[in-house]
Enzyme design. Structure first.
Site, PDB file in Angstrom:
ATOM      1  N   THR A  84      13.171  37.635  10.634  1.00  0.00           N
ATOM      2  CA  THR A  84      14.198  36.988   9.808  1.00  0.00           C
ATOM      3  C   THR A  84      15.164  36.286  10.755  1.00  0.00           C
ATOM      4  O   THR A  84      16.281  36.755  10.960  1.00  0.00           O
ATOM      5  CB  THR A  84      14.954  38.028   8.949  1.00  0.00           C
ATOM      6  OG1 THR A  84      15.383  39.109   9.806  1.00  0.00           O
ATOM      7  CG2 THR A  84      14.098  38.588   7.852  1.00  0.00           C
ATOM      8  N   THR A 120      14.739  43.136   8.898  1.00  0.00           N
ATOM      9  CA  THR A 120      16.193  43.210   8.705  1.00  0.00           C
ATOM     10  C   THR A 120      16.624  42.071   7.792  1.00  0.00           C
ATOM     11  O   THR A 120      16.413  40.897   8.125  1.00  0.00           O
ATOM     12  CB  THR A 120      16.904  43.100  10.062  1.00  0.00           C
ATOM     13  OG1 THR A 120      16.417  44.150  10.891  1.00  0.00           O
ATOM     14  CG2 THR A 120      18.407  43.214   9.918  1.00  0.00           C
ATOM     15  N   GLU A 147      14.183  49.608  10.372  1.00  0.00           N
ATOM     16  CA  GLU A 147      13.648  50.042  11.662  1.00  0.00           C
ATOM     17  C   GLU A 147      14.756  49.981  12.706  1.00  0.00           C
ATOM     18  O   GLU A 147      15.534  49.037  12.727  1.00  0.00           O
ATOM     19  CB  GLU A 147      12.520  49.054  12.027  1.00  0.00           C
ATOM     20  CG  GLU A 147      11.838  49.335  13.306  1.00  0.00           C
ATOM     21  CD  GLU A 147      11.287  50.735  13.357  1.00  0.00           C
ATOM     22  OE1 GLU A 147      10.491  51.091  12.477  1.00  0.00           O
ATOM     23  OE2 GLU A 147      11.666  51.464  14.282  1.00  0.00           O
ATOM     24  N   LEU A 149      14.141  50.521  16.179  1.00  0.00           N
ATOM     25  CA  LEU A 149      13.587  50.601  17.544  1.00  0.00           C
ATOM     26  C   LEU A 149      14.252  49.619  18.498  1.00  0.00           C
ATOM     27  O   LEU A 149      14.710  48.543  18.115  1.00  0.00           O
ATOM     28  CB  LEU A 149      12.067  50.407  17.530  1.00  0.00           C
ATOM     29  CG  LEU A 149      11.457  49.090  17.095  1.00  0.00           C
ATOM     30  CD1 LEU A 149      11.483  48.052  18.202  1.00  0.00           C
ATOM     31  CD2 LEU A 149      10.016  49.342  16.679  1.00  0.00           C
ATOM     32  N   LEU A 249      28.668  51.399  26.361  1.00  0.00           N
ATOM     33  CA  LEU A 249      30.002  51.024  26.828  1.00  0.00           C
ATOM     34  C   LEU A 249      29.890  50.379  28.200  1.00  0.00           C
ATOM     35  O   LEU A 249      30.781  50.509  29.023  1.00  0.00           O
ATOM     36  CB  LEU A 249      30.914  52.254  26.893  1.00  0.00           C
ATOM     37  CG  LEU A 249      31.467  52.773  25.563  1.00  0.00           C
ATOM     38  CD1 LEU A 249      32.405  53.951  25.792  1.00  0.00           C
ATOM     39  CD2 LEU A 249      32.210  51.669  24.798  1.00  0.00           C
ATOM     40  N   ALA A 251      30.256  47.418  30.285  1.00  0.00           N
ATOM     41  CA  ALA A 251      30.903  46.099  30.207  1.00  0.00           C
ATOM     42  C   ALA A 251      30.126  45.088  31.035  1.00  0.00           C
ATOM     43  O   ALA A 251      29.465  45.444  32.009  1.00  0.00           O
ATOM     44  CB  ALA A 251      32.339  46.196  30.712  1.00  0.00           C
ATOM     45  N   CYS A 259      17.986  40.519  18.072  1.00  0.00           N
ATOM     46  CA  CYS A 259      18.507  41.323  16.957  1.00  0.00           C
ATOM     47  C   CYS A 259      20.023  41.282  16.822  1.00  0.00           C
ATOM     48  O   CYS A 259      20.542  40.706  15.876  1.00  0.00           O
ATOM     49  CB  CYS A 259      18.033  42.764  17.107  1.00  0.00           C
ATOM     50  SG  CYS A 259      16.249  42.892  17.176  1.00  0.00           S
ATOM     51  N   ARG A 327      15.082  35.690  24.091  1.00  0.00           N
ATOM     52  CA  ARG A 327      15.790  35.178  22.920  1.00  0.00           C
ATOM     53  C   ARG A 327      17.289  35.470  23.072  1.00  0.00           C
ATOM     54  O   ARG A 327      17.685  36.598  23.332  1.00  0.00           O
ATOM     55  CB  ARG A 327      15.266  35.836  21.638  1.00  0.00           C
ATOM     56  CG  ARG A 327      13.943  35.254  21.181  1.00  0.00           C
ATOM     57  CD  ARG A 327      13.418  35.997  19.978  1.00  0.00           C
ATOM     58  NE  ARG A 327      13.129  37.389  20.279  1.00  0.00           N
ATOM     59  CZ  ARG A 327      12.835  38.302  19.368  1.00  0.00           C
ATOM     60  NH1 ARG A 327      12.817  37.978  18.093  1.00  0.00           N
ATOM     61  NH2 ARG A 327      12.569  39.546  19.729  1.00  0.00           N
TER      62      ARG A 327
HETATM   63  C1  UGA Z   1      18.837  46.629  19.119  1.00  0.00           C
HETATM   64  C2  UGA Z   1      19.275  48.027  18.657  1.00  0.00           C
HETATM   65  O1  UGA Z   1      19.713  48.791  19.784  1.00  0.00           O
HETATM   66  C3  UGA Z   1      18.118  48.751  17.978  1.00  0.00           C
HETATM   67  O2  UGA Z   1      18.556  50.016  17.491  1.00  0.00           O
HETATM   68  C4  UGA Z   1      17.630  47.882  16.811  1.00  0.00           C
HETATM   69  O3  UGA Z   1      16.534  48.484  16.140  1.00  0.00           O
HETATM   70  C5  UGA Z   1      17.178  46.532  17.362  1.00  0.00           C
HETATM   71  O4  UGA Z   1      18.293  45.895  18.011  1.00  0.00           O
HETATM   72  C6  UGA Z   1      16.688  45.704  16.209  1.00  0.00           C
HETATM   73  O5  UGA Z   1      17.494  45.375  15.344  1.00  0.00           O
HETATM   74  O6  UGA Z   1      15.488  45.486  16.106  1.00  0.00           O
HETATM   75  P1  UGA Z   1      17.486  45.706  21.243  1.00  0.00           P
HETATM   76  O7  UGA Z   1      17.702  44.339  20.699  1.00  0.00           O
HETATM   77  O8  UGA Z   1      16.143  46.101  21.750  1.00  0.00           O
HETATM   78  O9  UGA Z   1      17.846  46.809  20.128  1.00  0.00           O
HETATM   79  O10 UGA Z   1      18.505  45.857  22.435  1.00  0.00           O
HETATM   80  P2  UGA Z   1      19.698  46.840  22.844  1.00  0.00           P
HETATM   81  O11 UGA Z   1      19.190  47.896  23.714  1.00  0.00           O
HETATM   82  O12 UGA Z   1      20.499  47.218  21.662  1.00  0.00           O
HETATM   83  O13 UGA Z   1      20.557  45.829  23.750  1.00  0.00           O
HETATM   84  C7  UGA Z   1      21.121  44.662  23.154  1.00  0.00           C
HETATM   85  C8  UGA Z   1      21.940  43.899  24.142  1.00  0.00           C
HETATM   86  O14 UGA Z   1      23.155  44.585  24.430  1.00  0.00           O
HETATM   87  C9  UGA Z   1      21.274  43.633  25.495  1.00  0.00           C
HETATM   88  O15 UGA Z   1      21.491  42.285  25.856  1.00  0.00           O
HETATM   89  C10 UGA Z   1      21.999  44.568  26.434  1.00  0.00           C
HETATM   90  O16 UGA Z   1      22.015  44.096  27.750  1.00  0.00           O
HETATM   91  C11 UGA Z   1      23.387  44.600  25.823  1.00  0.00           C
HETATM   92  N1  UGA Z   1      24.164  45.816  26.139  1.00  0.00           N
HETATM   93  C12 UGA Z   1      23.729  47.037  25.758  1.00  0.00           C
HETATM   94  C13 UGA Z   1      25.389  45.693  26.804  1.00  0.00           C
HETATM   95  O17 UGA Z   1      25.833  44.580  27.168  1.00  0.00           O
HETATM   96  N2  UGA Z   1      26.116  46.825  27.068  1.00  0.00           N
HETATM   97  C14 UGA Z   1      25.699  48.054  26.698  1.00  0.00           C
HETATM   98  O18 UGA Z   1      26.430  49.050  26.958  1.00  0.00           O
HETATM   99  C15 UGA Z   1      24.466  48.161  26.030  1.00  0.00           C
END
Ligand code: UGA
Length: 436
Positions: A84, A120, A147, A149, A249, A251, A259, A327
């Site tokens: 989506t 989603t 989901e 994940l 957390l 930064a 997502c 992406r």
């Molecule tokens: C995210 C959610 O964590 C999943 O629970 C969800 O299912 C998924 O989207 C989805 O909707 O399908 P994901 O996109 O794999 O998962 O990535 P994340 O691990 O959440 O990280 C997202 C972004 O946040 C990354 O660019 C990461 O570098 C950044 N991030 C993460 C930070 O800048 N700081 C943090 O402390 C953690």
């Protein structure tokens, strides 16, 4: 037998994991190239552990793939896992693929089977799809099962989720879903049964909360920069309070990927439609703090030269480590922004150089880290791969033109880089300068 419609990230993972749970699974996708690859047991993207699972179950025949919707006719439960994406004309989610998947599935689903949305979607989508389903195939019901994940942990998160959430319209539908997940329920995974709208909302609320944590700490980083504090110590200290928690957390340059950014924007668009103005404003701030974190790094880079004609070496292109997904990658967005200021940008990434080069062919890419750093005016660390933490700063000190490293992820050992003669900058922390 189960069917999975849409074999991208979510669908391919779900299909392979359902086969691992013992089901016969048919994966359906309209993309013939993808289906050919998957049928040969090959994954079109990188995800640790998923390739083995796919190969194993394709080999035994438990997991099959097809472009033909009529192949799902024997399945008892159908999972819709299509994308989506953000619409080109604004923030809202593009539901073209979800609508097409419902039409295709409903046309062939056997009476008594259950269609389950995992994509989603904006709240209210399942209600609209229910109405459409009643027109096409009244003997089939719709449920929603969001989901959660994470890329990089997709298999683990599917087989050992921290909760299962189902939006159902009947006790029978809930029973059908319990049968699918019986093995996980035996393992004690919490089960939350809700109405369709709440189930849809749980997903976007969860992602918005994660985005909020990241934007909160990035706002604190901005304050630390202005006041002279250290955001990494601050995050550690507040994280000991279990009500706050220390995860998410970190930064830096903020969140990206397929997502979080598009989900909060779609949520904004839906909040606006619903007249929930306060929620809209709140989400808008989360998004803009996130985009500011990227812009701020470019400004910091410009403090060390005017960038025009200078070589800048960038460590990282993927939106996060252990992924080849670019992406809405903050790293690549910054690489592009710096190239727009006239710099010669050279990028390295352990897994994502091919997709990154497809997106931005004018950037240079290298898998030779020292060659990338040779005569560089500046090094930027933008995706926290463990490979980059293992680098020896002294090797880089010998080849760069200018010893400055900006750690956009607050993940490197700043003292080690400083000891090798570098100026070490990271968002929300005092600058480390080499000892005289
Ligand atoms: C995210 C959610 O964590 C999943 O629970 C969800 O299912 C998924 O989207 C989805 O909707 O399908 P994901 O996109 O794999 O998962 O990535 P994340 O691990 O959440 O990280 C997202 C972004 O946040 C990354 O660019 C990461 O570098 C950044 N991030 C993460 C930070 O800048 N700081 C943090 O402390 C953690």
């Amino acid at each position: 037998m189960l069917s999975v419609i849409g074999t991208g990230y979510l669908g391919a993972t779900h299909a392979a994991c359902m086969a691992e749970l013992g089901f016969d699974v048919i994966g359906i996708d309209t993309d013939a190239t993808k289906i050919t690859l998957l049928s040969q047991g090959e994954l079109p993207f990188y995800e640790p552990g998923l390739d083995d699972l796919l190969r194993k179950h394709v080999a035994t025949g438990k997991l099959r793939f097809s472009t033909d919707f009529s192949d799902l006719a024997q399945a008892d439960v159908h999972f819709i896992c299509v994308g989506t994406p953000q619409r080109k004309d604004g923030n809202a989610a593009d539901l073209t693929y979800v609508n097409a998947a419902l039409e295709g599935t409903a046309a062939h689903a056997k009476p008594g089977s259950l269609i389950v949305g995992k994509s989603t979607v904006p709240v209210g989508t399942a209600d609209a799809l229910t109405a459409r389903l009643a027109e096409i195939n009244p003997h089939v019901e719709l449920a929603w099962n969001p989901e959660f994940l994470r890329e990089g942990f997709a298999v683990e998160d599917t087989l050992r989720p921290n909760r299962l959430v189902v939006g159902v319209q009947s006790a029978r539908a809930e029973e059908q879903l319990r049968d699918v997940y019986v093995a996980l329920l035996k393992d004690g995974v919490p089960w939350i049964s809700a109405d369709l709208r709440t189930a849809e909302l749980v997903k976007v609320a969860a992602n918005s909360f994660l985005a909020t944590k990241i934007s909160f700490i990035n706002a604190m980083a901005e304050i630390c920069d202005a006041a002279g504090g250290d955001v990494t110590v601050l995050a550690k200290a507040i994280g000991y309070d279990p009500r706050i928690g220390n995860r998410f957390l970190q930064a830096g340059i903020g969140f990206g990927g397929g997502c979080l950014p598009k989900d909060i924007r779609a949520f904004m668009a839906r909040a606006e439609e619903l007249g929930a103005d306060q929620a809209l404003e709140f989400l808008r701030d989360i998004d803009s703090i996130n985009l500011r974190a990227r812009a701020r790094i470019i400004d910091v880079a410009a403090e060390y030269g005017d960038l025009k004609g200078e070589k800048v070496f960038i460590l990282g292109a993927a939106f996060k480590p252990d992924s080849d997904d670019v992406r809405d990658s903050p790293a690549l967005d910054i690489a592009y922004g710096i190239s727009q200021r006239g710099a010669r940008v050279v990028v390295n990434d352990p897994k994502a150089m091919e997709p990154a080069a497809k997106r931005f062919p004018h950037l240079e890419f290298t898998d030779d880290l020292l060659a990338g750093a040779q005569d560089a005016h500046l090094i930027l660390h933008l995706t926290e791969w463990k490979e980059y933490r293992a680098l020896n700063p002294a090797d880089f000190a010998k080849v760069v033109a200018n010893r400055v490293i900006i750690d956009g992820r607050n993940a490197l050992d700043g003292d080690a880089w400083r000891d090798a003669g570098f100026i070490y900058r990271a968002p929300g922390r005092p600058t480390l300068t080499p000892k005289k």
